[in-house]
Design a protein around this motif. Structure first.
Motif, mmCIF file in Angstrom:
data_model
loop_
_atom_site.group_PDB
_atom_site.id
_atom_site.type_symbol
_atom_site.label_atom_id
_atom_site.label_comp_id
_atom_site.label_asym_id
_atom_site.label_seq_id
_atom_site.Cartn_x
_atom_site.Cartn_y
_atom_site.Cartn_z
ATOM 1 N N ARG A 240 0.873 -1.095 0.083
ATOM 2 C CA ARG A 240 -0.040 0.096 0.032
ATOM 3 C C ARG A 240 0.806 1.225 0.010
ATOM 4 N NH1 ARG A 240 -4.663 -2.074 4.221
ATOM 5 N NH2 ARG A 240 -5.456 -3.455 2.769
ATOM 6 N N LEU A 241 2.000 1.059 0.389
ATOM 7 C CA LEU A 241 2.903 2.277 0.673
ATOM 8 C C LEU A 241 3.871 2.558 -0.658
ATOM 9 C CD1 LEU A 241 4.283 2.130 4.417
ATOM 10 C CD2 LEU A 241 2.498 3.743 3.522
ATOM 11 N N ARG A 242 3.536 1.410 -1.473
ATOM 12 C CA ARG A 242 4.281 1.680 -2.749
ATOM 13 C C ARG A 242 4.004 2.870 -3.387
ATOM 14 N NH1 ARG A 242 7.484 -1.962 -4.528
ATOM 15 N NH2 ARG A 242 6.732 -3.457 -3.352
ATOM 16 N N LYS A 243 2.951 3.658 -3.052
ATOM 17 C CA LYS A 243 2.483 4.798 -3.757
ATOM 18 C C LYS A 243 3.582 5.851 -3.594
ATOM 19 C CE LYS A 243 -1.740 3.708 -5.110
ATOM 20 N NZ LYS A 243 -2.150 3.325 -6.231
ATOM 21 N N LEU A 244 4.420 5.748 -2.410
ATOM 22 C CA LEU A 244 5.316 6.834 -2.054
ATOM 23 C C LEU A 244 6.309 6.604 -3.103
ATOM 24 C CD1 LEU A 244 5.890 6.158 1.834
ATOM 25 C CD2 LEU A 244 4.722 7.992 0.636
ATOM 26 N N GLN A 245 6.554 5.597 -3.632
ATOM 27 C CA GLN A 245 7.852 5.281 -4.641
ATOM 28 C C GLN A 245 7.395 5.952 -5.986
ATOM 29 O OE1 GLN A 245 10.258 4.414 -3.454
ATOM 30 N NE2 GLN A 245 11.719 4.052 -5.624
ATOM 31 N N LEU B 183 11.279 3.588 4.622
ATOM 32 C CA LEU B 183 10.258 2.927 3.894
ATOM 33 C C LEU B 183 10.772 2.885 2.438
ATOM 34 C CD1 LEU B 183 6.935 4.388 5.578
ATOM 35 C CD2 LEU B 183 7.903 1.904 5.718
ATOM 36 N N ARG B 184 11.251 3.839 1.795
ATOM 37 C CA ARG B 184 11.614 3.670 0.370
ATOM 38 C C ARG B 184 12.690 2.959 0.211
ATOM 39 N NH1 ARG B 184 12.970 9.095 -2.439
ATOM 40 N NH2 ARG B 184 13.383 7.630 -4.014
ATOM 41 N N LYS B 185 13.553 2.675 1.040
ATOM 42 C CA LYS B 185 14.858 1.822 0.926
ATOM 43 C C LYS B 185 13.700 0.321 0.907
ATOM 44 C CE LYS B 185 18.917 0.678 0.628
ATOM 45 N NZ LYS B 185 19.845 1.173 -0.578
ATOM 46 N N VAL B 186 13.103 0.031 1.910
ATOM 47 C CA VAL B 186 12.649 -1.440 1.646
ATOM 48 C C VAL B 186 11.932 -1.510 0.543
ATOM 49 C CG1 VAL B 186 10.611 -2.661 2.903
ATOM 50 C CG2 VAL B 186 12.430 -1.487 4.390
ATOM 51 N N LEU B 187 11.211 -0.480 -0.155
ATOM 52 C CA LEU B 187 10.551 -0.819 -1.457
ATOM 53 C C LEU B 187 11.353 -0.848 -2.608
ATOM 54 C CD1 LEU B 187 7.493 2.134 -1.063
ATOM 55 C CD2 LEU B 187 7.394 -0.520 -0.886
ATOM 56 N N VAL B 188 12.475 -0.340 -2.217
ATOM 57 C CA VAL B 188 13.512 -0.473 -3.440
ATOM 58 C C VAL B 188 14.079 -1.550 -3.286
ATOM 59 C CG1 VAL B 188 15.729 0.238 -4.270
ATOM 60 C CG2 VAL B 188 14.083 1.968 -3.617
ATOM 61 N N LEU B 189 14.480 -2.231 -2.083
ATOM 62 C CA LEU B 189 15.274 -3.502 -2.041
ATOM 63 C C LEU B 189 14.145 -4.618 -2.472
ATOM 64 C CD1 LEU B 189 16.857 -3.183 1.263
ATOM 65 C CD2 LEU B 189 18.086 -3.215 -1.117
ATOM 66 N N ASP C 48 11.583 -4.293 -4.519
ATOM 67 C CA ASP C 48 11.446 -4.226 -6.071
ATOM 68 C C ASP C 48 12.582 -5.227 -6.922
ATOM 69 O OD1 ASP C 48 9.136 -2.913 -6.048
ATOM 70 O OD2 ASP C 48 10.232 -1.019 -6.378
ATOM 71 N N ARG C 49 13.775 -5.010 -6.268
ATOM 72 C CA ARG C 49 14.932 -5.581 -6.749
ATOM 73 C C ARG C 49 14.842 -6.952 -6.674
ATOM 74 N NH1 ARG C 49 19.779 -1.805 -4.455
ATOM 75 N NH2 ARG C 49 19.465 -0.053 -5.908
ATOM 76 N N ALA C 50 14.318 -7.380 -5.495
ATOM 77 C CA ALA C 50 14.288 -8.791 -5.338
ATOM 78 C C ALA C 50 13.223 -9.468 -6.234
ATOM 79 C CB ALA C 50 13.857 -9.166 -3.739
ATOM 80 N N ALA C 51 12.196 -8.827 -6.267
ATOM 81 C CA ALA C 51 10.980 -9.321 -7.018
ATOM 82 C C ALA C 51 11.658 -9.184 -8.667
ATOM 83 C CB ALA C 51 9.881 -8.272 -6.948
ATOM 84 N N ALA C 52 12.424 -8.343 -9.208
ATOM 85 C CA ALA C 52 12.954 -8.449 -10.420
ATOM 86 C C ALA C 52 13.864 -9.712 -10.346
ATOM 87 C CB ALA C 52 13.740 -7.059 -10.763
#
Length: 190
Positions: free
Chosen positions: A46-51, A165-171, A173-177
């Motif tokens: 839900r917080l992915r909107k921040l990215q 929070l942004r760092k967790v989202l970036v990490l 995203d990288r893991a999903a990729a």
């Protein structure tokens, strides 16, 4: 005894192109039971909107300079219009910290919490009320830092929270990729 080759067509009735077969067999696949998603993952999604916040992606230096300029302007306007209101100055500082945390580039995330206290201190100079030379002005700025430490800590903690929070989202995203890349590579080989 002849071995059937792999290139021979399967036995069965021949049909004309476009003709629907009388009986088709369907293959049934069992779906794996769905695992429940942990609440932390739901919150992060839900917080992915921040990215996806529109606007500039600032470098670390740009984030620091923009924060300092915003707080210096706030300090000057606060001194002229509101006679140095610490509440207004503190609330603007919170907004600047959130903006800095959201607008800094992913590679420069650490600079937002670092530049926040520096910007706070720079902006205090006009509203500190020090009269005279350099010495009294420095003492007045340090006095204001001590008196407004709550705002300083709150803003810096807010910047740290946004950046974390942004760092967790970036990490994630990288893991999903990586997972997509690994699963795609296995499927191509199979």
């Amino acid at each position: 005894m002849e071995q059937p080759s792999r290139n021979t067509p399967q036995a069965g009735p021949r049909r004309a192109p476009g003709q629907v077969p009388e009986q088709e067999s369907a293959t049934v696949y069992r779906a794996a039971p769905r695992r429940s998603t942990p609440p932390a993952v739901v919150v992060l999604r839900r917080l992915r909107k921040l990215q996806q916040v529109p606007g500039p992606r600032l470098t670390g230096l740009g984030c620091g300079l923009l924060s300092m300029l915003a707080m210096l302007t706030t300090g000057v306007l606060d001194d002229l219009l509101l006679d140095g209101s610490s509440v207004v100055y503190g609330l603007v500082f919170l907004v600047v910290c959130v903006g800095g945390g959201l607008w800094v580039r992913p590679n420069d995330l650490i600079t937002a919490p670092i530049s926040a206290p520096i910007a706070f201190t720079v902006g205090l100079q006009p509203i500190s009320g020090g009269e005279g030379g350099f010495g009294p002005q420095v003492i007045a700025v340090f006095t204001q830092l001590a008196l407004q430490a709550g705002w300083l800590y709150a803003g810096t903690a807010t910047a740290c929270l946004v950046v974390a929070l942004r760092k967790v989202l970036v990490l994630s995203d990288r893991a999903a990729a990586r997972r997509r890349g690994a699963s795609g590579g296995v499927a191509d080989r199979g």
